[in-house]
Design an enzyme around this catalytic site. Structure first.
Site, PDB file in Angstrom:
ATOM      1  N   HIS A 134     -63.721 -30.564  13.100  1.00 44.35           N
ATOM      2  CA  HIS A 134     -64.536 -31.731  12.847  1.00 44.35           C
ATOM      3  C   HIS A 134     -65.459 -32.050  14.021  1.00 44.35           C
ATOM      4  CE1 HIS A 134     -65.309 -35.307  10.583  1.00 44.35           C
ATOM      5  NE2 HIS A 134     -65.408 -35.922  11.732  1.00 44.35           N
ATOM      6  N   GLU A 182     -75.124 -19.013  -6.156  1.00 44.73           N
ATOM      7  CA  GLU A 182     -74.027 -19.056  -5.187  1.00 44.73           C
ATOM      8  C   GLU A 182     -72.749 -18.423  -5.713  1.00 44.73           C
ATOM      9  OE1 GLU A 182     -73.688 -23.162  -3.937  1.00 44.73           O
ATOM     10  OE2 GLU A 182     -74.132 -23.924  -5.916  1.00 44.73           O
ATOM     11  N   ASP A 185     -71.563 -21.058  -0.046  1.00 43.16           N
ATOM     12  CA  ASP A 185     -70.624 -20.713  -1.110  1.00 43.16           C
ATOM     13  C   ASP A 185     -70.722 -19.240  -1.470  1.00 43.16           C
ATOM     14  OD1 ASP A 185     -69.145 -22.957  -1.522  1.00 43.16           O
ATOM     15  OD2 ASP A 185     -70.525 -23.843  -2.978  1.00 43.16           O
ATOM     16  N   CYS A 230     -80.944 -22.111   0.967  1.00 41.50           N
ATOM     17  CA  CYS A 230     -80.644 -23.432   1.526  1.00 41.50           C
ATOM     18  C   CYS A 230     -79.271 -23.525   2.175  1.00 41.50           C
ATOM     19  CB  CYS A 230     -80.810 -24.514   0.460  1.00 41.50           C
ATOM     20  SG  CYS A 230     -79.616 -24.396  -0.866  1.00 41.50           S
TER      21      CYS A 230
END
Lengths: 112, 607
Positions: free
Chosen positions: B197, B440, B464, B511
């Protein structure tokens, strides 16, 4: 805001409180239907709704009943998926309170 | 000044850049708690007031943090809300007051006593994991009040008043989200890897970070002068003069370089031999448009719509969605805005989203599948998008996770339904709004030629696609090493999708995170990607490299690379290419660093 002066220990042992004449007491049974059960965020939702009402509101599961306006209490009730709980509201707006909480339970707290 | 006292320690380079400055130790726990009895009613009344004020202050602090939370971490705001409620819980608030009034204890002790009781309650629960995290909530809430009562709230990040390098065992999500980019020079934590994180937050804010530094909080003391190299994972405590000079130079080089290329960020993304592509931004909130434009975004290549659906009990209504999309379209006009329909799934759990009992949610009912299943949610969003498209006719619609024709047909059918409904009510919309599919899923690549005949554009979502193509979960540490953007299989998939798109005469965008990695610019250009959509921060560097690339050379390079056999072979070729073509980029950013690998400090500062 209505404050419950009792301590934890007391409250954990409290069975459903008794009705008196002035303020109606209503109880309704619910099944915890969201898959994750009553986790911290769901508890927060319940408390937020409960605090909107003047009535005393309790959630009971088997022997234990807790104050629905206390996040610590609600989080400590440990209600996994499928738990059966009784929600009791006592006070001038008991019916509204119960309705509002029923809506939460019935929509599975917006979860699944 | 003693040169010999310098100490070098190592961790994992988690976010690039160099930080030089004073260490600010974020230490938790161990606050001395005075215990005393209160004499007289006056003292009791004052102590009650002091307690009430401290709680109010803690509450306000939490509220401020909640407000400052970056959109991508809104989920964590809920944790803070739980903490706020704990502070006002009768078992803490009223109990503490009761201790002060009845037992005449001082406020800090009263809080500690009531906290203890609350924790006991959870300790008795059968579910350990749950109990532990609830106790952590209680502690975090209580800690805040106790620190305020002790007049010691400076170890909270929001009270960091000078620019410093934050050193901590770990940053909690609450810490991470309140990092102030302006005051935080760098971050060092003892635990965490490059996908933790902390790293993600640091990267998104452009703060250099090194994680996984054993004993960092013990070896580094408050106010120590330290150097943090977020590329190599090197930390130098009390550096000597030569080290300091070396890193100051590096730092100057990097910032001068970034400044220089940022000046040209507004120029079009066109290669030196005149091939025009588009450099676009991925954003998830309208407010980010400013950053996107500042960094030279030519359009919004991906507007993530999930966050509007999260953190709320009820589904957002059409009107609020419409307003959001309307503002977005209006602010970006005449540039294009690509709105991706709801892409919710396992990893983006929300409180309302109807999820099912799924053994493998990554392969489950998510994204477009979820939308086609809960048609009303989908229709609401489509209506809002269509209505907003009338504003400037600059919206493109993008469907995520398309796996085959059936989904396109179904989505198109619903889309037509919504259009018909709007027409019937004489509500205007852009009839020519482009309708695109994200690529994806491997099956979409395999059928790209057919899909291309049904849609107006493709956008390859590499995050993905890489996971599905290689069949790994990158958050699973045992197989994370297999997550390779430059895997020959992934590159071939990209090529196949692009070629199929172009064959059918439609543009193909990319993207995923890959688009924002400067190293990949030549290969992606060579594979003929038409638009690169990325985190706004990455735009200046990527645009700069695009402008300095020759399309002819990139195509030749891509043709070679596509025949290579392993990811490491490709990686070497890419590094070599970038090193040769863009020496200053290499010099400044050291492209040998890809992912987690750490390298030695360059031994010469070069010129």
């Amino acid at each position: 805001m209505l404050i419950d002066p009792r301590t934890f220990a007391n409250r954990r042992e409290t069975a459903l409180i008794q009705s008196d004449e002035e303020s109606p007491e209503l109880t309704q049974e619910f099944i915890v239907a969201n898959r994750l059960g009553i986790h911290a965020r769901v508890a927060a939702q319940i408390v937020k709704v409960a605090c909107r009402f003047e009535s005393e509101i309790f959630i009971a599961k088997s022997e234990a009943a807790v104050n629905a306006k206390s996040i610590l209490d609600v989080m400590s009730l440990l209600c996994p998926y499928g738990s059966k709980v009784f929600v009791t509201a006592r006070g001038p707006d008991a019916a509204q309170a119960l309705n509002a909480l029923a809506a939460l339970f019935q929509t599975k707290f917006g979860e699944s | 000044m003693n040169d010999h006292s310098s100490l070098t320690i190592r961790g994992i380079g988690a976010a690039p850049g160099i930080a030089i400055g004073k260490a600010f130790l974020l230490e938790r726990g161990r606050i001395p708690v005075p215990r005393y009895r209160l004499f007289g009613e006056q003292a009791v009344a004052e102590e009650c007031k002091r307690f009430e004020k401290a709680v109010a202050e803690a509450e306000a602090d939490l509220e401020a943090i909640k407000k400052s939370i970056k959109t991508e971490f809104r989920e964590h705001a809920r944790l803070l809300e739980v903490q706020q409620m704990i502070l006002r819980d009768p078992s803490i608030y009223d109990e503490s007051l009761r201790y002060i009034k009845e037992e005449r204890t001082n406020a800090q002790l009263a809080v500690i006593k009531s906290l203890r009781k609350a924790k006991e309650l959870f300790n008795s629960l059968s579910n350990d994991e749950y109990a532990k995290s609830r106790i952590a909530d209680v502690n975090a809430a209580g800690d805040r009040v106790i620190r305020i009562l002790a007049g010691q709230n400076h170890t909270n990040l929001e009270h960091l008043h000078e620019r410093a390098v934050i050193v901590a065992h770990d940053l909690s999500p609450a810490d991470a989200i309140q990092l102030q980019a302006g005051r935080t020079l760098g971050i060092v934590t003892e635990i965490g890897g490059s996908v933790s994180h902390t790293s993600i937050v640091a990267r998104s804010l452009g703060i250099p970070a090194v994680t996984g530094v054993e004993n960092a909080a013990r070896l580094i003391s408050n106010n120590d002068f330290i150097i943090v190299d977020g590329r190599t994972g090197i930390i130098i405590i009390n550096p000597g003069e030569s080290e300091l000079r070396f890193y100051t130079n590096r730092q100057d080089e990097i910032s001068a370089y970034l400044k220089q290329i940022s000046r040209h960020a507004h120029l079009p993304a066109q290669t030196s031999d005149g091939h025009r592509v588009s450099a676009e931004a991925n954003i998830e909130a309208v407010e980010e448009i400013v950053a996107a434009k500042d960094n030279g975004a030519e359009a919004i290549g991906l507007y993530r719509t999930e966050f509007f659906f999260m953190n709320r009990v009820e589904l957002p209504d059409e009107e609020s969605l419409y307003r959001d999309y309307h503002d977005l379209a209006e602010l970006m006009a005449p540039s294009q805005v690509t709105i991706r329909t709801l892409d919710l799934g396992a990893e983006k759990l929300t409180s309302w989203c109807p999820t099912l009992e799924e053994a493998n949610p990554a392969l489950g009912l998510r994204s477009i599948r979820l939308c086609l299943h809960y048609k009303e949610i989908f229709k609401t969003q489509l209506r809002a998008i269509l209505r907003a498209s009338a504003v400037a006719r600059n919206i493109r619609l993008m469907l995520p996770l398309i796996s085959g024709m059936e989904e396109i047909y179904q989505a198109r059918r619903i889309f037509k339904e919504v259009q018909a409904e709007l027409s019937a009510k004489r509500i205007p919309f852009d009839e020519d709004m482009p309708f695109g599919a994200m690529i994806e899923v491997p099956s979409a690549v395999a059928m790209a030629d057919l899909l291309a005949q049904e849609v107006d554009f493709f956008s390859i979502g590499t995050n993905d696609l890489i996971q599905y193509a290689i069949g790994i979960d990158r958050s699973n540490e045992h197989v994370a090493y297999l997550y390779e953007a430059l895997h020959p299989g992934v590159l071939r998939f990209i090529k196949q999708a692009v070629d199929a798109g172009h064959e059918a005469g439609i543009p193909v965008a990319l993207c995923g995170e890959m688009a924002g990695e400067p190293l990949y610019v030549p290969i992606l250009l060579g594979l003929k990607i038409d638009s690169f959509s990325m985190n706004p921060v990455a735009l200046p560097r990527v645009k700069n490299l695009i402008r300095r690339s020759s399309m002819k050379e990139c195509c030749r390079f891509a043709n070679q690379v596509i025949h290579m056999r392993t990811a490491s072979e490709i990686e070497q070729a890419v590094s070599k290419m970038v090193m040769r073509k863009f020496p200053e980029e290499f010099h400044v950013f050291d492209p040998n660093w890809t992912g987690n690998s750490t390298l030695a400090v360059p031994n010469k500062s070069g010129s």
